[in-house]
Design a protein around this motif. Structure first.
Motif, short mmCIF file in Angstrom:
data_model
loop_
_atom_site.label_atom_id
_atom_site.label_comp_id
_atom_site.label_asym_id
_atom_site.label_seq_id
_atom_site.Cartn_x
_atom_site.Cartn_y
_atom_site.Cartn_z
N ASN A 747 0.82 -1.21 0.00
CA ASN A 747 0.00 0.00 0.00
C ASN A 747 0.86 1.26 0.00
O ASN A 747 0.54 2.23 -0.69
CB ASN A 747 -0.92 -0.02 1.23
N CYS A 748 1.96 1.27 0.78
CA CYS A 748 2.81 2.45 0.86
C CYS A 748 4.27 2.13 0.54
O CYS A 748 5.18 2.82 1.02
CB CYS A 748 2.70 3.09 2.25
N PHE A 749 4.51 1.10 -0.19
CA PHE A 749 5.89 0.72 -0.53
C PHE A 749 5.91 0.15 -1.94
O PHE A 749 4.98 -0.53 -2.37
CB PHE A 749 6.43 -0.31 0.46
N GLY A 750 7.00 0.46 -2.61
CA GLY A 750 7.14 -0.07 -3.96
C GLY A 750 8.52 0.24 -4.52
O GLY A 750 9.52 0.35 -3.79
N MET A 803 0.23 10.74 -0.08
CA MET A 803 0.55 10.43 -1.47
C MET A 803 -0.29 9.24 -1.96
O MET A 803 -0.82 9.24 -3.08
CB MET A 803 2.04 10.12 -1.57
N ARG A 804 -0.43 8.24 -1.09
CA ARG A 804 -1.19 7.05 -1.51
C ARG A 804 -2.66 7.39 -1.71
O ARG A 804 -3.31 6.93 -2.64
CB ARG A 804 -1.05 5.95 -0.45
N LEU A 805 -3.20 8.22 -0.81
CA LEU A 805 -4.60 8.59 -0.96
C LEU A 805 -4.85 9.35 -2.25
O LEU A 805 -5.86 9.14 -2.93
CB LEU A 805 -5.05 9.43 0.25
N HIS A 806 -3.94 10.24 -2.60
CA HIS A 806 -4.09 10.99 -3.84
C HIS A 806 -3.98 10.05 -5.05
O HIS A 806 -4.72 10.20 -6.03
CB HIS A 806 -3.02 12.09 -3.92
N TYR A 807 -3.07 9.11 -4.97
CA TYR A 807 -2.90 8.13 -6.06
C TYR A 807 -4.19 7.33 -6.24
O TYR A 807 -4.67 7.13 -7.37
CB TYR A 807 -1.72 7.21 -5.74
N ASP A 808 -4.79 6.89 -5.13
CA ASP A 808 -6.02 6.10 -5.21
C ASP A 808 -7.18 6.95 -5.73
O ASP A 808 -8.04 6.45 -6.48
CB ASP A 808 -6.38 5.52 -3.84
#
Length: 959
Positions: A747-750, A803-808
């Protein structure tokens, strides 16, 4: 075919007036006044006729005898007067105790036969023999007891022997034999005739053959040791106790003078003392002279009547009922070679080959320093009868009752009423096992005394031609495996505990990467999945270590210090392999699901070149618009990513073929045989020992690992450096194509692959492209790295929650297109919605990389050494995301390439499980390759669908 056909005729088919002509293999008629002989192969004259001429019985001429000389001499050539009558064959007969005389002393034929009575007076003491042709001395017990040839009352005549009524005779014996498996108790004709006489002669006269015969009858009665009873063993025990003063043989308390040694004694726990108290007084090795590497078994053999036959070596297969070559039969006694032989034998063949039982006392020959010596081999009879204190079953030696003598087939005691008739029941040794046990912690091949275990089966004879019995003979070697099991349990406990800690660290790292700190059911489930994979590795390490340990230490030893576990002792090992495979399969499926659900997006850095005129749909006017950017570079990168999803560090097909080549062609599979040989080849004439499942696993796993390591070295050192490195080439291709890859495995790593072109654009012609590459090769442009003056293009990224919320939120447009129709934008179709989402995502991520969004900025740093080792991040990205420099191309973790260890172990365990189940390396190799291809196909197809879904690239362009 008809011209070479002959009728099938047997001697029994010829009848009374024909004989079997062996030259024609057919029946031929006898002449006048002739009949078939007893054997059926010739003709003889009928009663009352004498032979005039004969050609070996095939051409006979007969002549009728005169009325006054109606008898025929024994040789059939002359007629003679018979004063005492005729036999059925037409010869003269005499009463009992008289002999027939047809010729005078000088050979002249008498006109009338004489019946002369044998003189039984004290001066002669003679009686006619069984054929009635001569007088012989009376049986000695008749002379000793009655001083004549008659056993007159009150003396007792039994079994042809005479005993005085005033002597202390043994109890009256019971001539019955019990066949417990059939529930039959019958009166044996052999016992009825010989039991009492043998017991009396052994008791009164210490007759050696009578004592041996009595012992044999006890053995035929399955060594019954009833506290009360007068069967064969009861009489033997009566004599054994009553002759205590006679002394013992060779200082063995159970071997009484004049008696056979049948028992070891009935003290509780005696068996364990016999088998474990003393070591066998010589050592064995796998390499050396015949005396060091062979078991020199020798047996004293006796017939049923108690006569000693001869000393017999077991080489040659005297205990092996199944026919085989001499070489294979003798292989049973090569030290360290586990021998197994089994077959089905017809009852008719058993009755033909073993009409008379042979009894064996088995010894093991060894060099005692001052000559050759024999060590008595105890017998464990699993069919022991009537014994209240002992049960010869199970592994508790304290409950065993050891005996000495045994037989292979008893077709004698099962005869009722008449010894000349076939038996009603036969008893067969259907399973014989010689066990050799190694002394613990020995370094010189010291063993305990061997043990022979015999199991009998009772067969009710009904139709011998159709009845059959399964028999087996084996030689097994064993040692105490408790210490090895304890060490294995300790290793499993320690490594299993470490696996728990490692799984907890993985779970903590996963929680950090998902951006969650709550321990919920999903967290527990994830921990179990991590633990399954780590525990599978623990089982794999233990099983591979165990297999290689036995392979090396068993096959390479000269002086024997270890022996292979028995098949029954391998069950725990097989269970460990099965657990390793099951847990590794679960980890493999978890890996597939994780890789098939990653988020991926290709960031296109290309910017429009100039403007073009474009008609506005619905307005009828033409306006200037930015020149469109070609999508083909994105499609190209998507296809390349699709191709490398299942690339591995080794060649799977070559791996399977190479393992199979070394196992079956080179002959490494022969190392898995349960024998002492370490040769890779076996002669077709030599005995092939059974497989050891531990060695099969050890050999195959060692080859898999060795070949895989060589492949990894070859590909990493040579092939990827000088021929092709698809992972590095993909990174270079991204830079040339001006496309970056944004990957989120959690979810927050890649991972992030920076592919922004240093030339500003990549959508150009060939000439400019070559010019750009030339400038880059000559260092006439900036470096490719994300940071200025660096070459770092690959990163591990830990993004903030914002950042993840904006991406989703941007990605929701794509996910909503598959929702209910009422939620869709009525003014835009699905294609426009996908295009808008793609452009929005591309703009957002490119701005994010360019630090445009200050509220969602990131920093670049190096990972700590401990973070690299543990595979987790200590710093949580709260305000800013973190890009970790990564030169190891760790983005391959979402590909097959980065999970080679898991894939390799899964392949090894799959191969091993199939092989352990089928005992076939070829079948295991075929099925392993098929499963590789099936999972590769599934990974490709579903990975392609996920790629199209997450990157907004039309699946039709993925080829």
């Amino acid at each position: 075919a008809r011209g070479f056909s002959v009728p099938l005729q047997r001697p029994a088919d010829c009848g009374a007036d024909r004989y079997f002509d062996s030259s024609r293999l057919a029946c031929a008629p006898c002449g006048a006044h002739q009949r078939q002989s007893t054997g059926g192969g010739s003709c003889v004259c009928e009663p009352g006729y004498r032979m005039v001429s004969s050609s070996s019985g095939f051409s006979v001429t007969c002549e009728k005898c005169p009325e006054n000389m109606s008898g025929v001499t024994q040789d059939g050539w002359n007629c003679i007067t018979c004063p005492k009558g005729l036999t059925l064959e037409g010869n003269c007969k005499c009463p009992n105790n008289e002999i027939l005389v047809e010729r005078s002393i000088d050979g002249i034929l008498l006109n009338e036969a004489l019946c002369i009575r044998c003189n039984g007076s004290e001066q002669s003491l003679s009686v006619s023999d069984a054929s009635g042709s001569r007088c012989v001395r009376c049986e000695k017990t008749l002379i000793q007891v009655s001083k004549s040839c008659d056993c007159n009352s009150p003396n007792i005549l039994t079994g042809g022997l005479c005993f005085s009524a005033h002597e202390g005779l043994p109890p009256k014996g019971v001539a019955t034999v019990r066949f417990a498996q059939l529930g039959i108790t019958l009166t044996s004709a052999w016992f009825l005739k010989n039991l009492q006489s043998s017991a009396s002669a052994c008791w009164l006269y210490s007759n050696l053959t009578a004592c041996q015969a009595l012992g044999n009858m006890c053995v035929m009665n399955m060594n019954s040791l009833s506290s009360s009873g007068t069967d064969a063993c009861g009489l033997f025990q009566y004599i054994f106790v009553g002759t205590a003063r006679a002394g013992i043989v060779h200082s063995i308390p159970y071997w009484r003078h004049n008696l056979p040694w049948l028992y070891y004694g009935d003290q509780p726990g005696l068996a364990s003392q016999v088998l474990e108290k003393n070591h066998f007084p010589t050592t064995f090795s796998f390499k050396g002279t015949d005396k060091d590497i062979k078991l020199q078994f020798i047996a004293a053999s006796f017939d049923a009547a108690g006569n000693f036959l001869k000393w017999q070596s077991l080489e040659g297969g005297i205990l092996q009922l199944c026919p085989d070559t001499q070489t294979k039969l003798n292989a049973a006694y090569a030290f360290g070679t586990t021998y197994q032989q089994s077959c089905k034998i017809s009852v008719s063949k058993i009755l033909l080959d073993f009409a008379d039982p042979v009894f064996y006392d088995l010894f093991l020959e060894y060099n005692g320093g001052n000559g050759q010596h024999l060590w008595a081999v105890p017998v464990l009879n699993l069919n022991l009868q009537y014994n209240e204190k002992f049960v010869n079953q199970g592994s508790n030696m304290n409950n065993w009752f050891l005996t000495r003598r045994f037989f292979l087939v008893d077709a004698l005691s099962g005869k009722e009423n008449d010894l000349g008739k076939p038996p009603r029941v036969i008893r067969i040794a259907d399973k014989i096992t010689i066990s050799i046990r190694l002394v613990s912690h020995t370094q010189r091949g010291t063993t305990y005394p061997p043990l022979i275990t015999v199991s009998y089966t009772d067969v009710l004879v009904q139709n011998p031609e159709t009845q059959s019995v399964m028999v087996s003979f084996s030689v097994s070697y064993e040692m105490n495996q408790s210490e090895a099991q304890i060490q294995t349990d300790i290793a499993l406990g320690v490594l299993g505990g470490l696996a728990v800690l490692w799984s907890l660290l993985k779970t903590a790292g996963w929680k950090r990467r998902t951006g969650s700190s709550i321990i919920d059911l999903q967290t527990v489930f994830k921990f179990l999945l991590f633990y399954a994979g780590d525990l599978a590795n623990v089982f794999f390490i233990i099983t591979v270590g165990t297999g290689i340990y036995w392979l090396v230490f068993f096959k390479a030893q000269q002086f024997v210090s270890v022996l292979l576990p028995l098949p029954s002792q391998e069950e725990d090992f097989v269970t460990y392999v099965a657990c390793a495979f099951s847990l590794k399969a679960l980890q493999f499926l978890h890996l597939l699901v994780s890789q098939l659900t990653v988020d991926i997006f290709f960031i296109d850095w290309e910017r429009p070149k100039g403007k073009v005129l474009k008609a506005v749909e619905g307005e009828g006017v033409i306006k200037n618009a930015a020149a469109p950017v070609s999508i083909w570079r994105t499609y190209f990168i998507a296809n390349e990513w699709n191709e490398i999803q299942t690339v591995r560090k080794i060649n799977p097909l070559f791996q399977v073929l190479a393992v199979l080549f070394f196992l079956e062609v080179v002959g490494f599979s022969n190392l898995a045989l349960m024998d002492a040989s370490s040769s890779l080849t076996r002669s077709s004439e030599s005995y092939v020992a059974p497989w050891s499942r531990i060695l099969r696993f050890g050999v195959s796993a060692a080859l898999w690992v060795a070949i895989a390591i060589l492949q990894v070295i070859f590909f990493s050192v040579f092939y990827e450096r000088f021929v092709e490195d698809k992972i590095s080439q993909f990174v270079d291709l991204c830079c040339v194509s001006n496309i970056s890859v944004f990957l989120l495995s959690h979810n927050c790593f890649g991972f992030y692959i920076h592919g922004r072109s240093v030339h500003g654009h990549a959508d150009t012609n060939m000439e400019e492209m070559n010019m750009n590459l030339k400038r880059e090769a000559e260092n006439l442009c900036s470096q490719r790295g994300l940071l200025p003056n660096t070459d770092g293009q690959t990163f591990q990224i830990s993004i903030s929650r914002k950042m993840r919320l904006h991406y989703d939120w941007i990605h929701e447009t794509l996910t909503r297109k598959r929702g209910p129709a009422r939620l869709l934008d009525s003014s835009a179709n699905t294609f426009e919605q996908s295009t808008r989402a793609y452009n929005t995502m591309n703009k957002f991520l490119s701005c994010f990389i360019d630090h445009v969004h200050k509220e969602m900025d990131y920093i670049v740093k190096d990972k700590l050494l401990l973070e690299r080792i543990l595979g987790m991040e200590f710093m949580e990205p709260i305000e800013k995301s973190i890009f970790y420099n990564d030169e190891g191309h760790s983005f391959s973790d979402v590909l097959y390439y980065g999970n080679e260890t898991t894939l390799l172990i899964f392949d090894i365990l799959f191969f091993s499980v199939v092989d352990l189940a089928s005992q076939s390396f070829i079948l295991a190799a075929i099925l392993t390759y098929l499963q590789q291809e099936i999972f590769r196909f599934i990974r490709n197809r579903l990975g392609q669908k996920n790629l199209a879904s997450k990157t907004l690239v039309d699946e039709r362009f993925l080829i």
